[in-house]
Design a protein around this motif. Structure first.
Motif, PDB file in Angstrom:
ATOM      1  N   THR A 213       0.186  -6.440   0.757  1.00 37.30           N
ATOM      2  CA  THR A 213      -1.104  -6.191   1.387  1.00 37.30           C
ATOM      3  C   THR A 213      -1.122  -4.819   2.034  1.00 37.30           C
ATOM      4  O   THR A 213      -0.128  -4.369   2.615  1.00 37.30           O
ATOM      5  CB  THR A 213      -1.463  -7.270   2.431  1.00 37.30           C
ATOM      6  OG1 THR A 213      -2.830  -7.096   2.821  1.00 37.30           O
ATOM      7  CG2 THR A 213      -0.571  -7.214   3.660  1.00 37.30           C
ATOM      8  N   ASP A 214      -2.272  -4.143   1.915  1.00 33.27           N
ATOM      9  CA  ASP A 214      -2.457  -2.789   2.447  1.00 33.27           C
ATOM     10  C   ASP A 214      -3.947  -2.622   2.695  1.00 33.27           C
ATOM     11  O   ASP A 214      -4.773  -3.229   2.005  1.00 33.27           O
ATOM     12  CB  ASP A 214      -1.962  -1.764   1.418  1.00 33.27           C
ATOM     13  CG  ASP A 214      -1.757  -0.377   1.984  1.00 33.27           C
ATOM     14  OD1 ASP A 214      -2.772   0.263   2.363  1.00 33.27           O
ATOM     15  OD2 ASP A 214      -0.614   0.106   2.038  1.00 33.27           O
ATOM     16  N   ASP A 215      -4.294  -1.792   3.671  1.00 30.64           N
ATOM     17  CA  ASP A 215      -5.706  -1.586   3.967  1.00 30.64           C
ATOM     18  C   ASP A 215      -6.346  -0.526   3.100  1.00 30.64           C
ATOM     19  O   ASP A 215      -7.575  -0.408   3.074  1.00 30.64           O
ATOM     20  CB  ASP A 215      -5.889  -1.206   5.442  1.00 30.64           C
ATOM     21  CG  ASP A 215      -5.322   0.161   5.769  1.00 30.64           C
ATOM     22  OD1 ASP A 215      -6.057   1.029   6.279  1.00 30.64           O
ATOM     23  OD2 ASP A 215      -4.122   0.374   5.523  1.00 30.64           O
ATOM     24  N   ARG A 216      -5.547   0.260   2.379  1.00 31.10           N
ATOM     25  CA  ARG A 216      -6.093   1.362   1.592  1.00 31.10           C
ATOM     26  C   ARG A 216      -6.185   0.962   0.119  1.00 31.10           C
ATOM     27  O   ARG A 216      -5.187   0.557  -0.500  1.00 31.10           O
ATOM     28  CB  ARG A 216      -5.241   2.619   1.763  1.00 31.10           C
ATOM     29  CG  ARG A 216      -5.236   3.124   3.210  1.00 31.10           C
ATOM     30  CD  ARG A 216      -4.484   4.427   3.329  1.00 31.10           C
ATOM     31  NE  ARG A 216      -5.166   5.506   2.617  1.00 31.10           N
ATOM     32  CZ  ARG A 216      -6.105   6.286   3.165  1.00 31.10           C
ATOM     33  NH1 ARG A 216      -6.497   6.085   4.419  1.00 31.10           N
ATOM     34  NH2 ARG A 216      -6.665   7.251   2.469  1.00 31.10           N
ATOM     35  N   ALA A 217      -7.377   1.087  -0.433  1.00 36.96           N
ATOM     36  CA  ALA A 217      -7.617   0.633  -1.806  1.00 36.96           C
ATOM     37  C   ALA A 217      -6.734   1.360  -2.811  1.00 36.96           C
ATOM     38  O   ALA A 217      -6.279   0.753  -3.792  1.00 36.96           O
ATOM     39  CB  ALA A 217      -9.089   0.826  -2.161  1.00 36.96           C
TER      40      ALA A 217
ATOM     41  N   ILE B 262      -3.282  -0.217  -2.920  1.00 35.43           N
ATOM     42  CA  ILE B 262      -3.347  -1.507  -3.614  1.00 35.43           C
ATOM     43  C   ILE B 262      -3.452  -1.291  -5.122  1.00 35.43           C
ATOM     44  O   ILE B 262      -2.781  -1.956  -5.918  1.00 35.43           O
ATOM     45  CB  ILE B 262      -4.549  -2.312  -3.083  1.00 35.43           C
ATOM     46  CG1 ILE B 262      -4.251  -2.852  -1.686  1.00 35.43           C
ATOM     47  CG2 ILE B 262      -4.932  -3.429  -4.029  1.00 35.43           C
ATOM     48  CD1 ILE B 262      -3.152  -3.876  -1.629  1.00 35.43           C
TER      49      ILE B 262
ATOM     50  N   SER C 164      -0.944  -2.695  -7.960  1.00 33.32           N
ATOM     51  CA  SER C 164      -1.464  -3.586  -8.995  1.00 33.32           C
ATOM     52  C   SER C 164      -1.170  -3.046 -10.386  1.00 33.32           C
ATOM     53  O   SER C 164      -0.858  -3.808 -11.316  1.00 33.32           O
ATOM     54  CB  SER C 164      -2.966  -3.774  -8.797  1.00 33.32           C
ATOM     55  OG  SER C 164      -3.505  -4.637  -9.775  1.00 33.32           O
TER      56      SER C 164
ATOM     57  N   HIS D 265      -3.227  -7.828  -2.210  1.00 31.41           N
ATOM     58  CA  HIS D 265      -4.363  -8.254  -1.383  1.00 31.41           C
ATOM     59  C   HIS D 265      -4.832  -7.047  -0.595  1.00 31.41           C
ATOM     60  O   HIS D 265      -4.050  -6.440   0.154  1.00 31.41           O
ATOM     61  CB  HIS D 265      -3.958  -9.370  -0.414  1.00 31.41           C
ATOM     62  CG  HIS D 265      -5.049  -9.744   0.555  1.00 31.41           C
ATOM     63  ND1 HIS D 265      -6.116 -10.539   0.200  1.00 31.41           N
ATOM     64  CD2 HIS D 265      -5.252  -9.393   1.855  1.00 31.41           C
ATOM     65  CE1 HIS D 265      -6.918 -10.690   1.234  1.00 31.41           C
ATOM     66  NE2 HIS D 265      -6.423  -9.988   2.252  1.00 31.41           N
ATOM     67  N   HIS D 266      -6.108  -6.696  -0.759  1.00 29.98           N
ATOM     68  CA  HIS D 266      -6.685  -5.597   0.013  1.00 29.98           C
ATOM     69  C   HIS D 266      -7.010  -6.117   1.410  1.00 29.98           C
ATOM     70  O   HIS D 266      -7.891  -6.960   1.580  1.00 29.98           O
ATOM     71  CB  HIS D 266      -7.934  -5.063  -0.678  1.00 29.98           C
ATOM     72  CG  HIS D 266      -8.502  -3.849  -0.019  1.00 29.98           C
ATOM     73  ND1 HIS D 266      -9.779  -3.402  -0.269  1.00 29.98           N
ATOM     74  CD2 HIS D 266      -7.978  -2.973   0.893  1.00 29.98           C
ATOM     75  CE1 HIS D 266     -10.017  -2.319   0.448  1.00 29.98           C
ATOM     76  NE2 HIS D 266      -8.945  -2.046   1.174  1.00 29.98           N
TER      77      HIS D 266
ATOM     78  N   THR E 196      -8.575  -6.434   4.819  1.00 28.84           N
ATOM     79  CA  THR E 196      -9.759  -6.048   5.602  1.00 28.84           C
ATOM     80  C   THR E 196      -9.794  -6.777   6.935  1.00 28.84           C
ATOM     81  O   THR E 196     -10.703  -6.559   7.734  1.00 28.84           O
ATOM     82  CB  THR E 196     -11.050  -6.332   4.817  1.00 28.84           C
ATOM     83  OG1 THR E 196     -11.102  -7.731   4.480  1.00 28.84           O
ATOM     84  CG2 THR E 196     -11.103  -5.502   3.533  1.00 28.84           C
TER      85      THR E 196
ATOM     86  N   TRP F 104      -6.265 -12.287   4.934  1.00 27.50           N
ATOM     87  CA  TRP F 104      -4.852 -12.267   4.545  1.00 27.50           C
ATOM     88  C   TRP F 104      -4.240 -13.654   4.735  1.00 27.50           C
ATOM     89  O   TRP F 104      -3.465 -14.122   3.885  1.00 27.50           O
ATOM     90  CB  TRP F 104      -4.137 -11.223   5.376  1.00 27.50           C
ATOM     91  CG  TRP F 104      -2.671 -11.023   5.182  1.00 27.50           C
ATOM     92  CD1 TRP F 104      -1.750 -10.821   6.172  1.00 27.50           C
ATOM     93  CD2 TRP F 104      -1.912 -10.933   3.958  1.00 27.50           C
ATOM     94  NE1 TRP F 104      -0.494 -10.628   5.658  1.00 27.50           N
ATOM     95  CE2 TRP F 104      -0.567 -10.696   4.295  1.00 27.50           C
ATOM     96  CE3 TRP F 104      -2.261 -11.053   2.619  1.00 27.50           C
ATOM     97  CZ2 TRP F 104       0.438 -10.575   3.331  1.00 27.50           C
ATOM     98  CZ3 TRP F 104      -1.263 -10.932   1.654  1.00 27.50           C
ATOM     99  CH2 TRP F 104       0.073 -10.698   2.008  1.00 27.50           C
TER     100      TRP F 104
END
Length: 206
Positions: A164-168, A171, A175, A182-183, A185, A190
């Motif tokens: 998981t990371d907040d920056r697209a 991610i 991927s 998991h993005h 937010t 999460w």
């Protein structure tokens, strides 16, 4: 497949990272906007994240921009105030996973000295089974190299990792390698993902 390890980013996942908010509070929004327009402070921070020395890099930037020198030095001198507060629900999820025996890693863009300092302020930053810190690795997300280094060191196949990371863009890079992602937010989403992955029960994810 059920993930074999869970990987947390840190900034805006476990602790808030909002430098602009800090400067708005301390020097005011107009002064902050002028400084960020004149100085690429996030690029400065990226150099630290890739292994450049923490204090020296920031203080050298302050010398290059004397009109904002005092404010730039605050990035170092008041750093823990930029990296606050803790996102408590995320910390609970980290600890719930570890209590279940799920290996928990971090993959984070973080400087060597700044991470060591953060560990003295936030005890959970010393609880990872494997810490992957960009400053030590001399590369940073979303570079493909850093993800490959995690795979090689952990010995786990890409599809066994849930990240998981907040920056697209971070991610997307994971991927592309076949990681489960998991993005982030917010911690509630999460938590739901960890439950749906079969790693925690709803009660454990609260």
């Amino acid at each position: 497949m059920t993930p074999h390890a869970v990987i947390f980013d840190i900034g805006n996942v476990l602790i808030e990272w909002q430098p602009e908010r800090f400067y708005d509070r301390t020097v005011g929004e107009p002064r902050r906007k002028a400084m960020f327009e004149a100085v690429d402070l996030h690029q400065m921070n990226d150099r630290v994240d890739r292994g450049a020395p923490f204090r020296e890099t920031i203080y050298a930037t302050a010398l290059d921009y004397p009109d904002f020198g005092d404010e730039i030095r605050m990035w170092h001198d008041n750093w823990i105030e930029l990296a606050s507060p803790v996102i408590d629900h995320s910390v609970r999820l980290l600890r719930a996973l570890r209590e279940k025996g799920v290996p928990v890693f971090t993959l984070t863009n973080f400087g060597v000295e700044s991470f060591a300092y953060a560990q003295t302020q936030f005890d959970f930053l010393s609880e990872f089974d494997r810490p992957y810190i960009s400053g030590h690795m001399k590369t940073a997300k979303p570079d493909a190299e850093i993800y490959a280094m995690v795979e090689a060191d952990s010995g786990l196949p890409p599809d066994a990792l849930l990240f998981t990371d907040d920056r697209a863009e971070n991610i997307a890079a994971a991927s592309a390698r076949g990681w489960q992602v998991h993005h982030f937010t917010g911690p509630a989403g999460w938590a739901e993902r960890l439950v749906s992955a079969g790693l925690l029960t709803p009660d454990e994810a609260k």
